[in-house]
Design a protein around this motif. Structure first.
Motif, PDB file in Angstrom:
ATOM      1  N   VAL A  53       0.834  -1.137  -0.091  1.00 57.28           N
ATOM      2  CA  VAL A  53      -0.113   0.114   0.144  1.00 57.28           C
ATOM      3  C   VAL A  53       0.800   1.224  -0.097  1.00 57.28           C
ATOM      4  O   VAL A  53       0.762   2.195  -0.571  1.00 57.28           O
ATOM      5  N   GLN A  54       1.947   1.092   0.742  1.00 60.36           N
ATOM      6  CA  GLN A  54       2.704   2.558   0.956  1.00 60.36           C
ATOM      7  C   GLN A  54       1.845   3.552   1.342  1.00 60.36           C
ATOM      8  O   GLN A  54       1.724   4.685   0.625  1.00 60.36           O
ATOM      9  N   ALA A  55       1.181   3.581   2.535  1.00 57.20           N
ATOM     10  CA  ALA A  55       0.245   4.543   2.722  1.00 57.20           C
ATOM     11  C   ALA A  55       0.532   5.870   2.836  1.00 57.20           C
ATOM     12  O   ALA A  55      -0.212   6.860   2.431  1.00 57.20           O
ATOM     13  N   LEU A  77     -10.241   2.805   1.731  1.00 56.24           N
ATOM     14  CA  LEU A  77     -10.189   1.602   2.676  1.00 56.24           C
ATOM     15  C   LEU A  77     -11.102   1.824   3.881  1.00 56.24           C
ATOM     16  O   LEU A  77     -11.919   0.746   4.361  1.00 56.24           O
ATOM     17  N   ASN A  78     -10.705   2.808   4.567  1.00 54.95           N
ATOM     18  CA  ASN A  78     -11.468   3.128   5.797  1.00 54.95           C
ATOM     19  C   ASN A  78     -13.007   3.379   5.455  1.00 54.95           C
ATOM     20  O   ASN A  78     -13.975   2.647   6.211  1.00 54.95           O
ATOM     21  N   GLU A  79     -13.522   4.155   4.414  1.00 61.15           N
ATOM     22  CA  GLU A  79     -14.869   4.253   4.261  1.00 61.15           C
ATOM     23  C   GLU A  79     -15.698   2.997   3.685  1.00 61.15           C
ATOM     24  O   GLU A  79     -16.804   2.883   4.168  1.00 61.15           O
ATOM     25  N   ALA A  80     -14.915   2.088   3.100  1.00 62.28           N
ATOM     26  CA  ALA A  80     -15.480   0.847   2.593  1.00 62.28           C
ATOM     27  C   ALA A  80     -15.570  -0.172   3.955  1.00 62.28           C
ATOM     28  O   ALA A  80     -16.141  -1.125   3.794  1.00 62.28           O
ATOM     29  N   GLY A  81     -14.833   0.290   4.920  1.00 62.14           N
ATOM     30  CA  GLY A  81     -15.054  -0.802   6.065  1.00 62.14           C
ATOM     31  C   GLY A  81     -13.989  -2.137   5.985  1.00 62.14           C
ATOM     32  O   GLY A  81     -14.375  -3.088   6.268  1.00 62.14           O
ATOM     33  N   GLY A 117     -12.899   0.509   9.835  1.00 61.53           N
ATOM     34  CA  GLY A 117     -12.851   2.196   9.720  1.00 61.53           C
ATOM     35  C   GLY A 117     -11.705   2.992  10.200  1.00 61.53           C
ATOM     36  O   GLY A 117     -11.728   4.045  10.237  1.00 61.53           O
ATOM     37  N   GLU A 118     -10.817   2.345  10.763  1.00 67.13           N
ATOM     38  CA  GLU A 118      -9.726   3.136  11.552  1.00 67.13           C
ATOM     39  C   GLU A 118      -8.416   2.627  10.704  1.00 67.13           C
ATOM     40  O   GLU A 118      -8.155   1.431  10.362  1.00 67.13           O
ATOM     41  N   ILE A 119      -7.362   3.464  10.833  1.00 71.32           N
ATOM     42  CA  ILE A 119      -6.016   3.217  10.510  1.00 71.32           C
ATOM     43  C   ILE A 119      -5.382   2.666  11.745  1.00 71.32           C
ATOM     44  O   ILE A 119      -5.452   3.308  12.974  1.00 71.32           O
ATOM     45  N   LYS A 120      -4.776   1.467  11.489  1.00 72.17           N
ATOM     46  CA  LYS A 120      -4.362   0.854  12.949  1.00 72.17           C
ATOM     47  C   LYS A 120      -2.840   0.958  13.068  1.00 72.17           C
ATOM     48  O   LYS A 120      -2.264   0.721  14.226  1.00 72.17           O
ATOM     49  N   ASN A 121      -2.054   1.286  11.984  1.00 69.50           N
ATOM     50  CA  ASN A 121      -0.546   1.315  11.950  1.00 69.50           C
ATOM     51  C   ASN A 121      -0.365   2.765  12.600  1.00 69.50           C
ATOM     52  O   ASN A 121      -0.835   3.791  11.794  1.00 69.50           O
ATOM     53  N   GLU A 122       0.333   2.871  13.641  1.00 67.69           N
ATOM     54  CA  GLU A 122       0.746   4.280  14.064  1.00 67.69           C
ATOM     55  C   GLU A 122       1.455   5.099  13.302  1.00 67.69           C
ATOM     56  O   GLU A 122       1.410   6.261  12.950  1.00 67.69           O
ATOM     57  N   ALA A 123       2.560   4.415  12.635  1.00 67.20           N
ATOM     58  CA  ALA A 123       3.369   5.279  11.641  1.00 67.20           C
ATOM     59  C   ALA A 123       2.671   5.717  10.633  1.00 67.20           C
ATOM     60  O   ALA A 123       3.114   6.838  10.170  1.00 67.20           O
ATOM     61  N   LEU A 151       0.123  10.226   7.538  1.00 69.43           N
ATOM     62  CA  LEU A 151      -0.935  10.847   6.952  1.00 69.43           C
ATOM     63  C   LEU A 151      -1.464  12.138   7.649  1.00 69.43           C
ATOM     64  O   LEU A 151      -2.022  13.016   6.929  1.00 69.43           O
ATOM     65  N   GLN A 152      -1.370  12.218   8.892  1.00 72.97           N
ATOM     66  CA  GLN A 152      -1.908  13.340   9.779  1.00 72.97           C
ATOM     67  C   GLN A 152      -0.742  14.551   9.590  1.00 72.97           C
ATOM     68  O   GLN A 152      -1.347  15.472   9.643  1.00 72.97           O
TER      69      GLN A 152
END
Length: 390
Positions: free
Chosen positions: A95-97, A107-111, A377-383, A388-389
């Motif tokens: 993915v390389q977020a 991905l979050n919006e689609a659950g 619906g959540e980003i689980k990887n902290e990095a 992204l934030q």
């Protein structure tokens, strides 16, 4: 209910790999799951649709791919296709977020629960799932061939009627998987190979491949107990001076330094390039992250004076057949963590032969817990969340 696993045709320009090859797809099908391959998915890897034999299904409609329980891909599909995935379904791909925020949002919006292959922890138990390493191996091998092909010189020493030609000097910067494969390949081609890495504990691996490991005189990076320590400014200057000297003497330089989730570190300066030998070559495997050389242009080959700088951004795709085979096996091994045998109803004996499989995620499993990118619906990887934030 039978678990469905689908593989889309890769959409990225120049992407020739496919997430599932026939022999691995057959192993998946034997687990009692339904395997679907989108029409034309294997073309870039020279796999015709007919190569996927029954019971594997070749499907033409995108809807037959994205409504599956599990989607396997090399790269994350585009947001429009991700939006077609079922809530609670699973995507397993690179993915390389930090470079692909729109995909993460979709991905979050689609659950969708997404396991990002670049996040698989590099622990002994997960070695067979380490797609970063398998693809880096392909990249390192190809990089040495790209350097040889771009040089207007022989790599090996040749003794001819016209005299003896000295072997070319190849400098490999970074002694990870890609670097070690580049070293081994350049050495097999007959070059004199040198290597540099900030981690001096890679010295033994480098020398076992027949290359010389470069260390600045008087600089020792290890502290007590074998751990690396922060170098002083004076030591860093010594290392940079030493590296500049060897870059200037090299016929070809292959750089492999990359930091997941961050821009590639700049190692070769414009001044270093200016002092390189006429006709020399740089192959920058860090190009996708901006490049290890200040003058690299991702996706392009440029000339700086008489020096050629290659900035390939997807080298494994140039070895699509074997890169796809390795990646498909990585995925198969990863799926073994979430495809578990269904238990027979109480009071009944387990039937003979392959048992039906169901999807089950054990969040206490270190591999799954560390490789998950999105879930519910959540980003689980902290990095990834910080990148992204930020």
């Amino acid at each position: 209910m039978t678990v469905t696993i689908a593989v889309p045709k890769e959409a990225a320009s120049g992407e020739n790999r496919v997430a599932m090859v026939p022999k691995v797809a057959e192993k998946l099908a034997k687990l009692g799951v339904e395997v679907r391959i989108q029409k034309g998915a294997g073309e870039g890897s020279r796999i015709p649709d007919e190569g996927y034999a029954d019971p594997i299904k070749v499907v033409g409609r995108a809807g037959d791919v994205y409504n599956a329980d599990v989607v396997l891909a090399v790269n994350a599909p585009d947001p429009k296709n991700l939006a077609k995935m079922k809530k609670g379904s699973i995507l397993v791909s690179f993915v390389q977020a930090h470079q692909n925020p729109e995909a993460v949002k979709a991905l979050n919006e689609a659950g969708v629960t997404c396991f990002a292959m670049e996040l698989v922890p590099r622990i002994t138990r997960a070695q067979s799932m380490d797609a970063l390493s398998s693809q880096a191996s392909a990249a390192g091998y190809k990089a040495a061939l790209m350097a040889a092909n771009s040089l207007e010189r022989f790599l090996p020493m040749l003794t001819t009627a016209a005299g003896t030609i000295r072997p070319a000097k190849v400098l490999v910067i970074g002694a990870g998987v890609a670097g070690l494969q580049a070293i081994a390949t350049a050495k097999r081609l007959g070059a004199k190979v040198e290597a540099y890495d900030v981690r001096t504990d890679t010295k033994e691996q480098v020398e076992s491949l027949g290359a010389d490991f470069l260390v600045a005189e008087g600089v020792k990076a290890e502290a007590e107990g074998g751990y690396a320590r922060e170098l002083t400014d004076e030591e860093k200057a010594k290392q940079q001076e030493m590296l500049a000297k060897h870059v200037g003497q090299a016929d070809a330089v292959i750089t492999t330094a990359a930091v997941p989730g961050r821009p590639a570190p700049k190692i070769i300066s414009k001044d270093m390039v200016a002092k390189m030998k006429s006709g020399s070559v740089i192959v920058d495997l860090g190009a996708a992250g901006g490049g290890n050389c200040e003058l690299t242009k991702p996706g392009e080959t440029v000339k700086e004076g008489s020096v050629t700088i290659l900035g390939p951004t997807n080298v494994p795709a140039e070895l699509a057949e074997h890169a796809s085979e390795m990646y498909a096996q990585n995925l198969f091994n990863f799926l073994s963590l979430i495809l578990v045998e269904e238990e027979a109803p109480e009071g009944e004996d387990k039937p003979k032969g392959p048992q039906p499989r169901k999807l089950a995620i054990d969040w206490d499993d270190e591999v799954l817990a560390k490789s998950v990118l999105t879930h519910d619906g959540e980003i689980k990887n902290e990095a990834a969340k910080e990148a992204l934030q930020g």
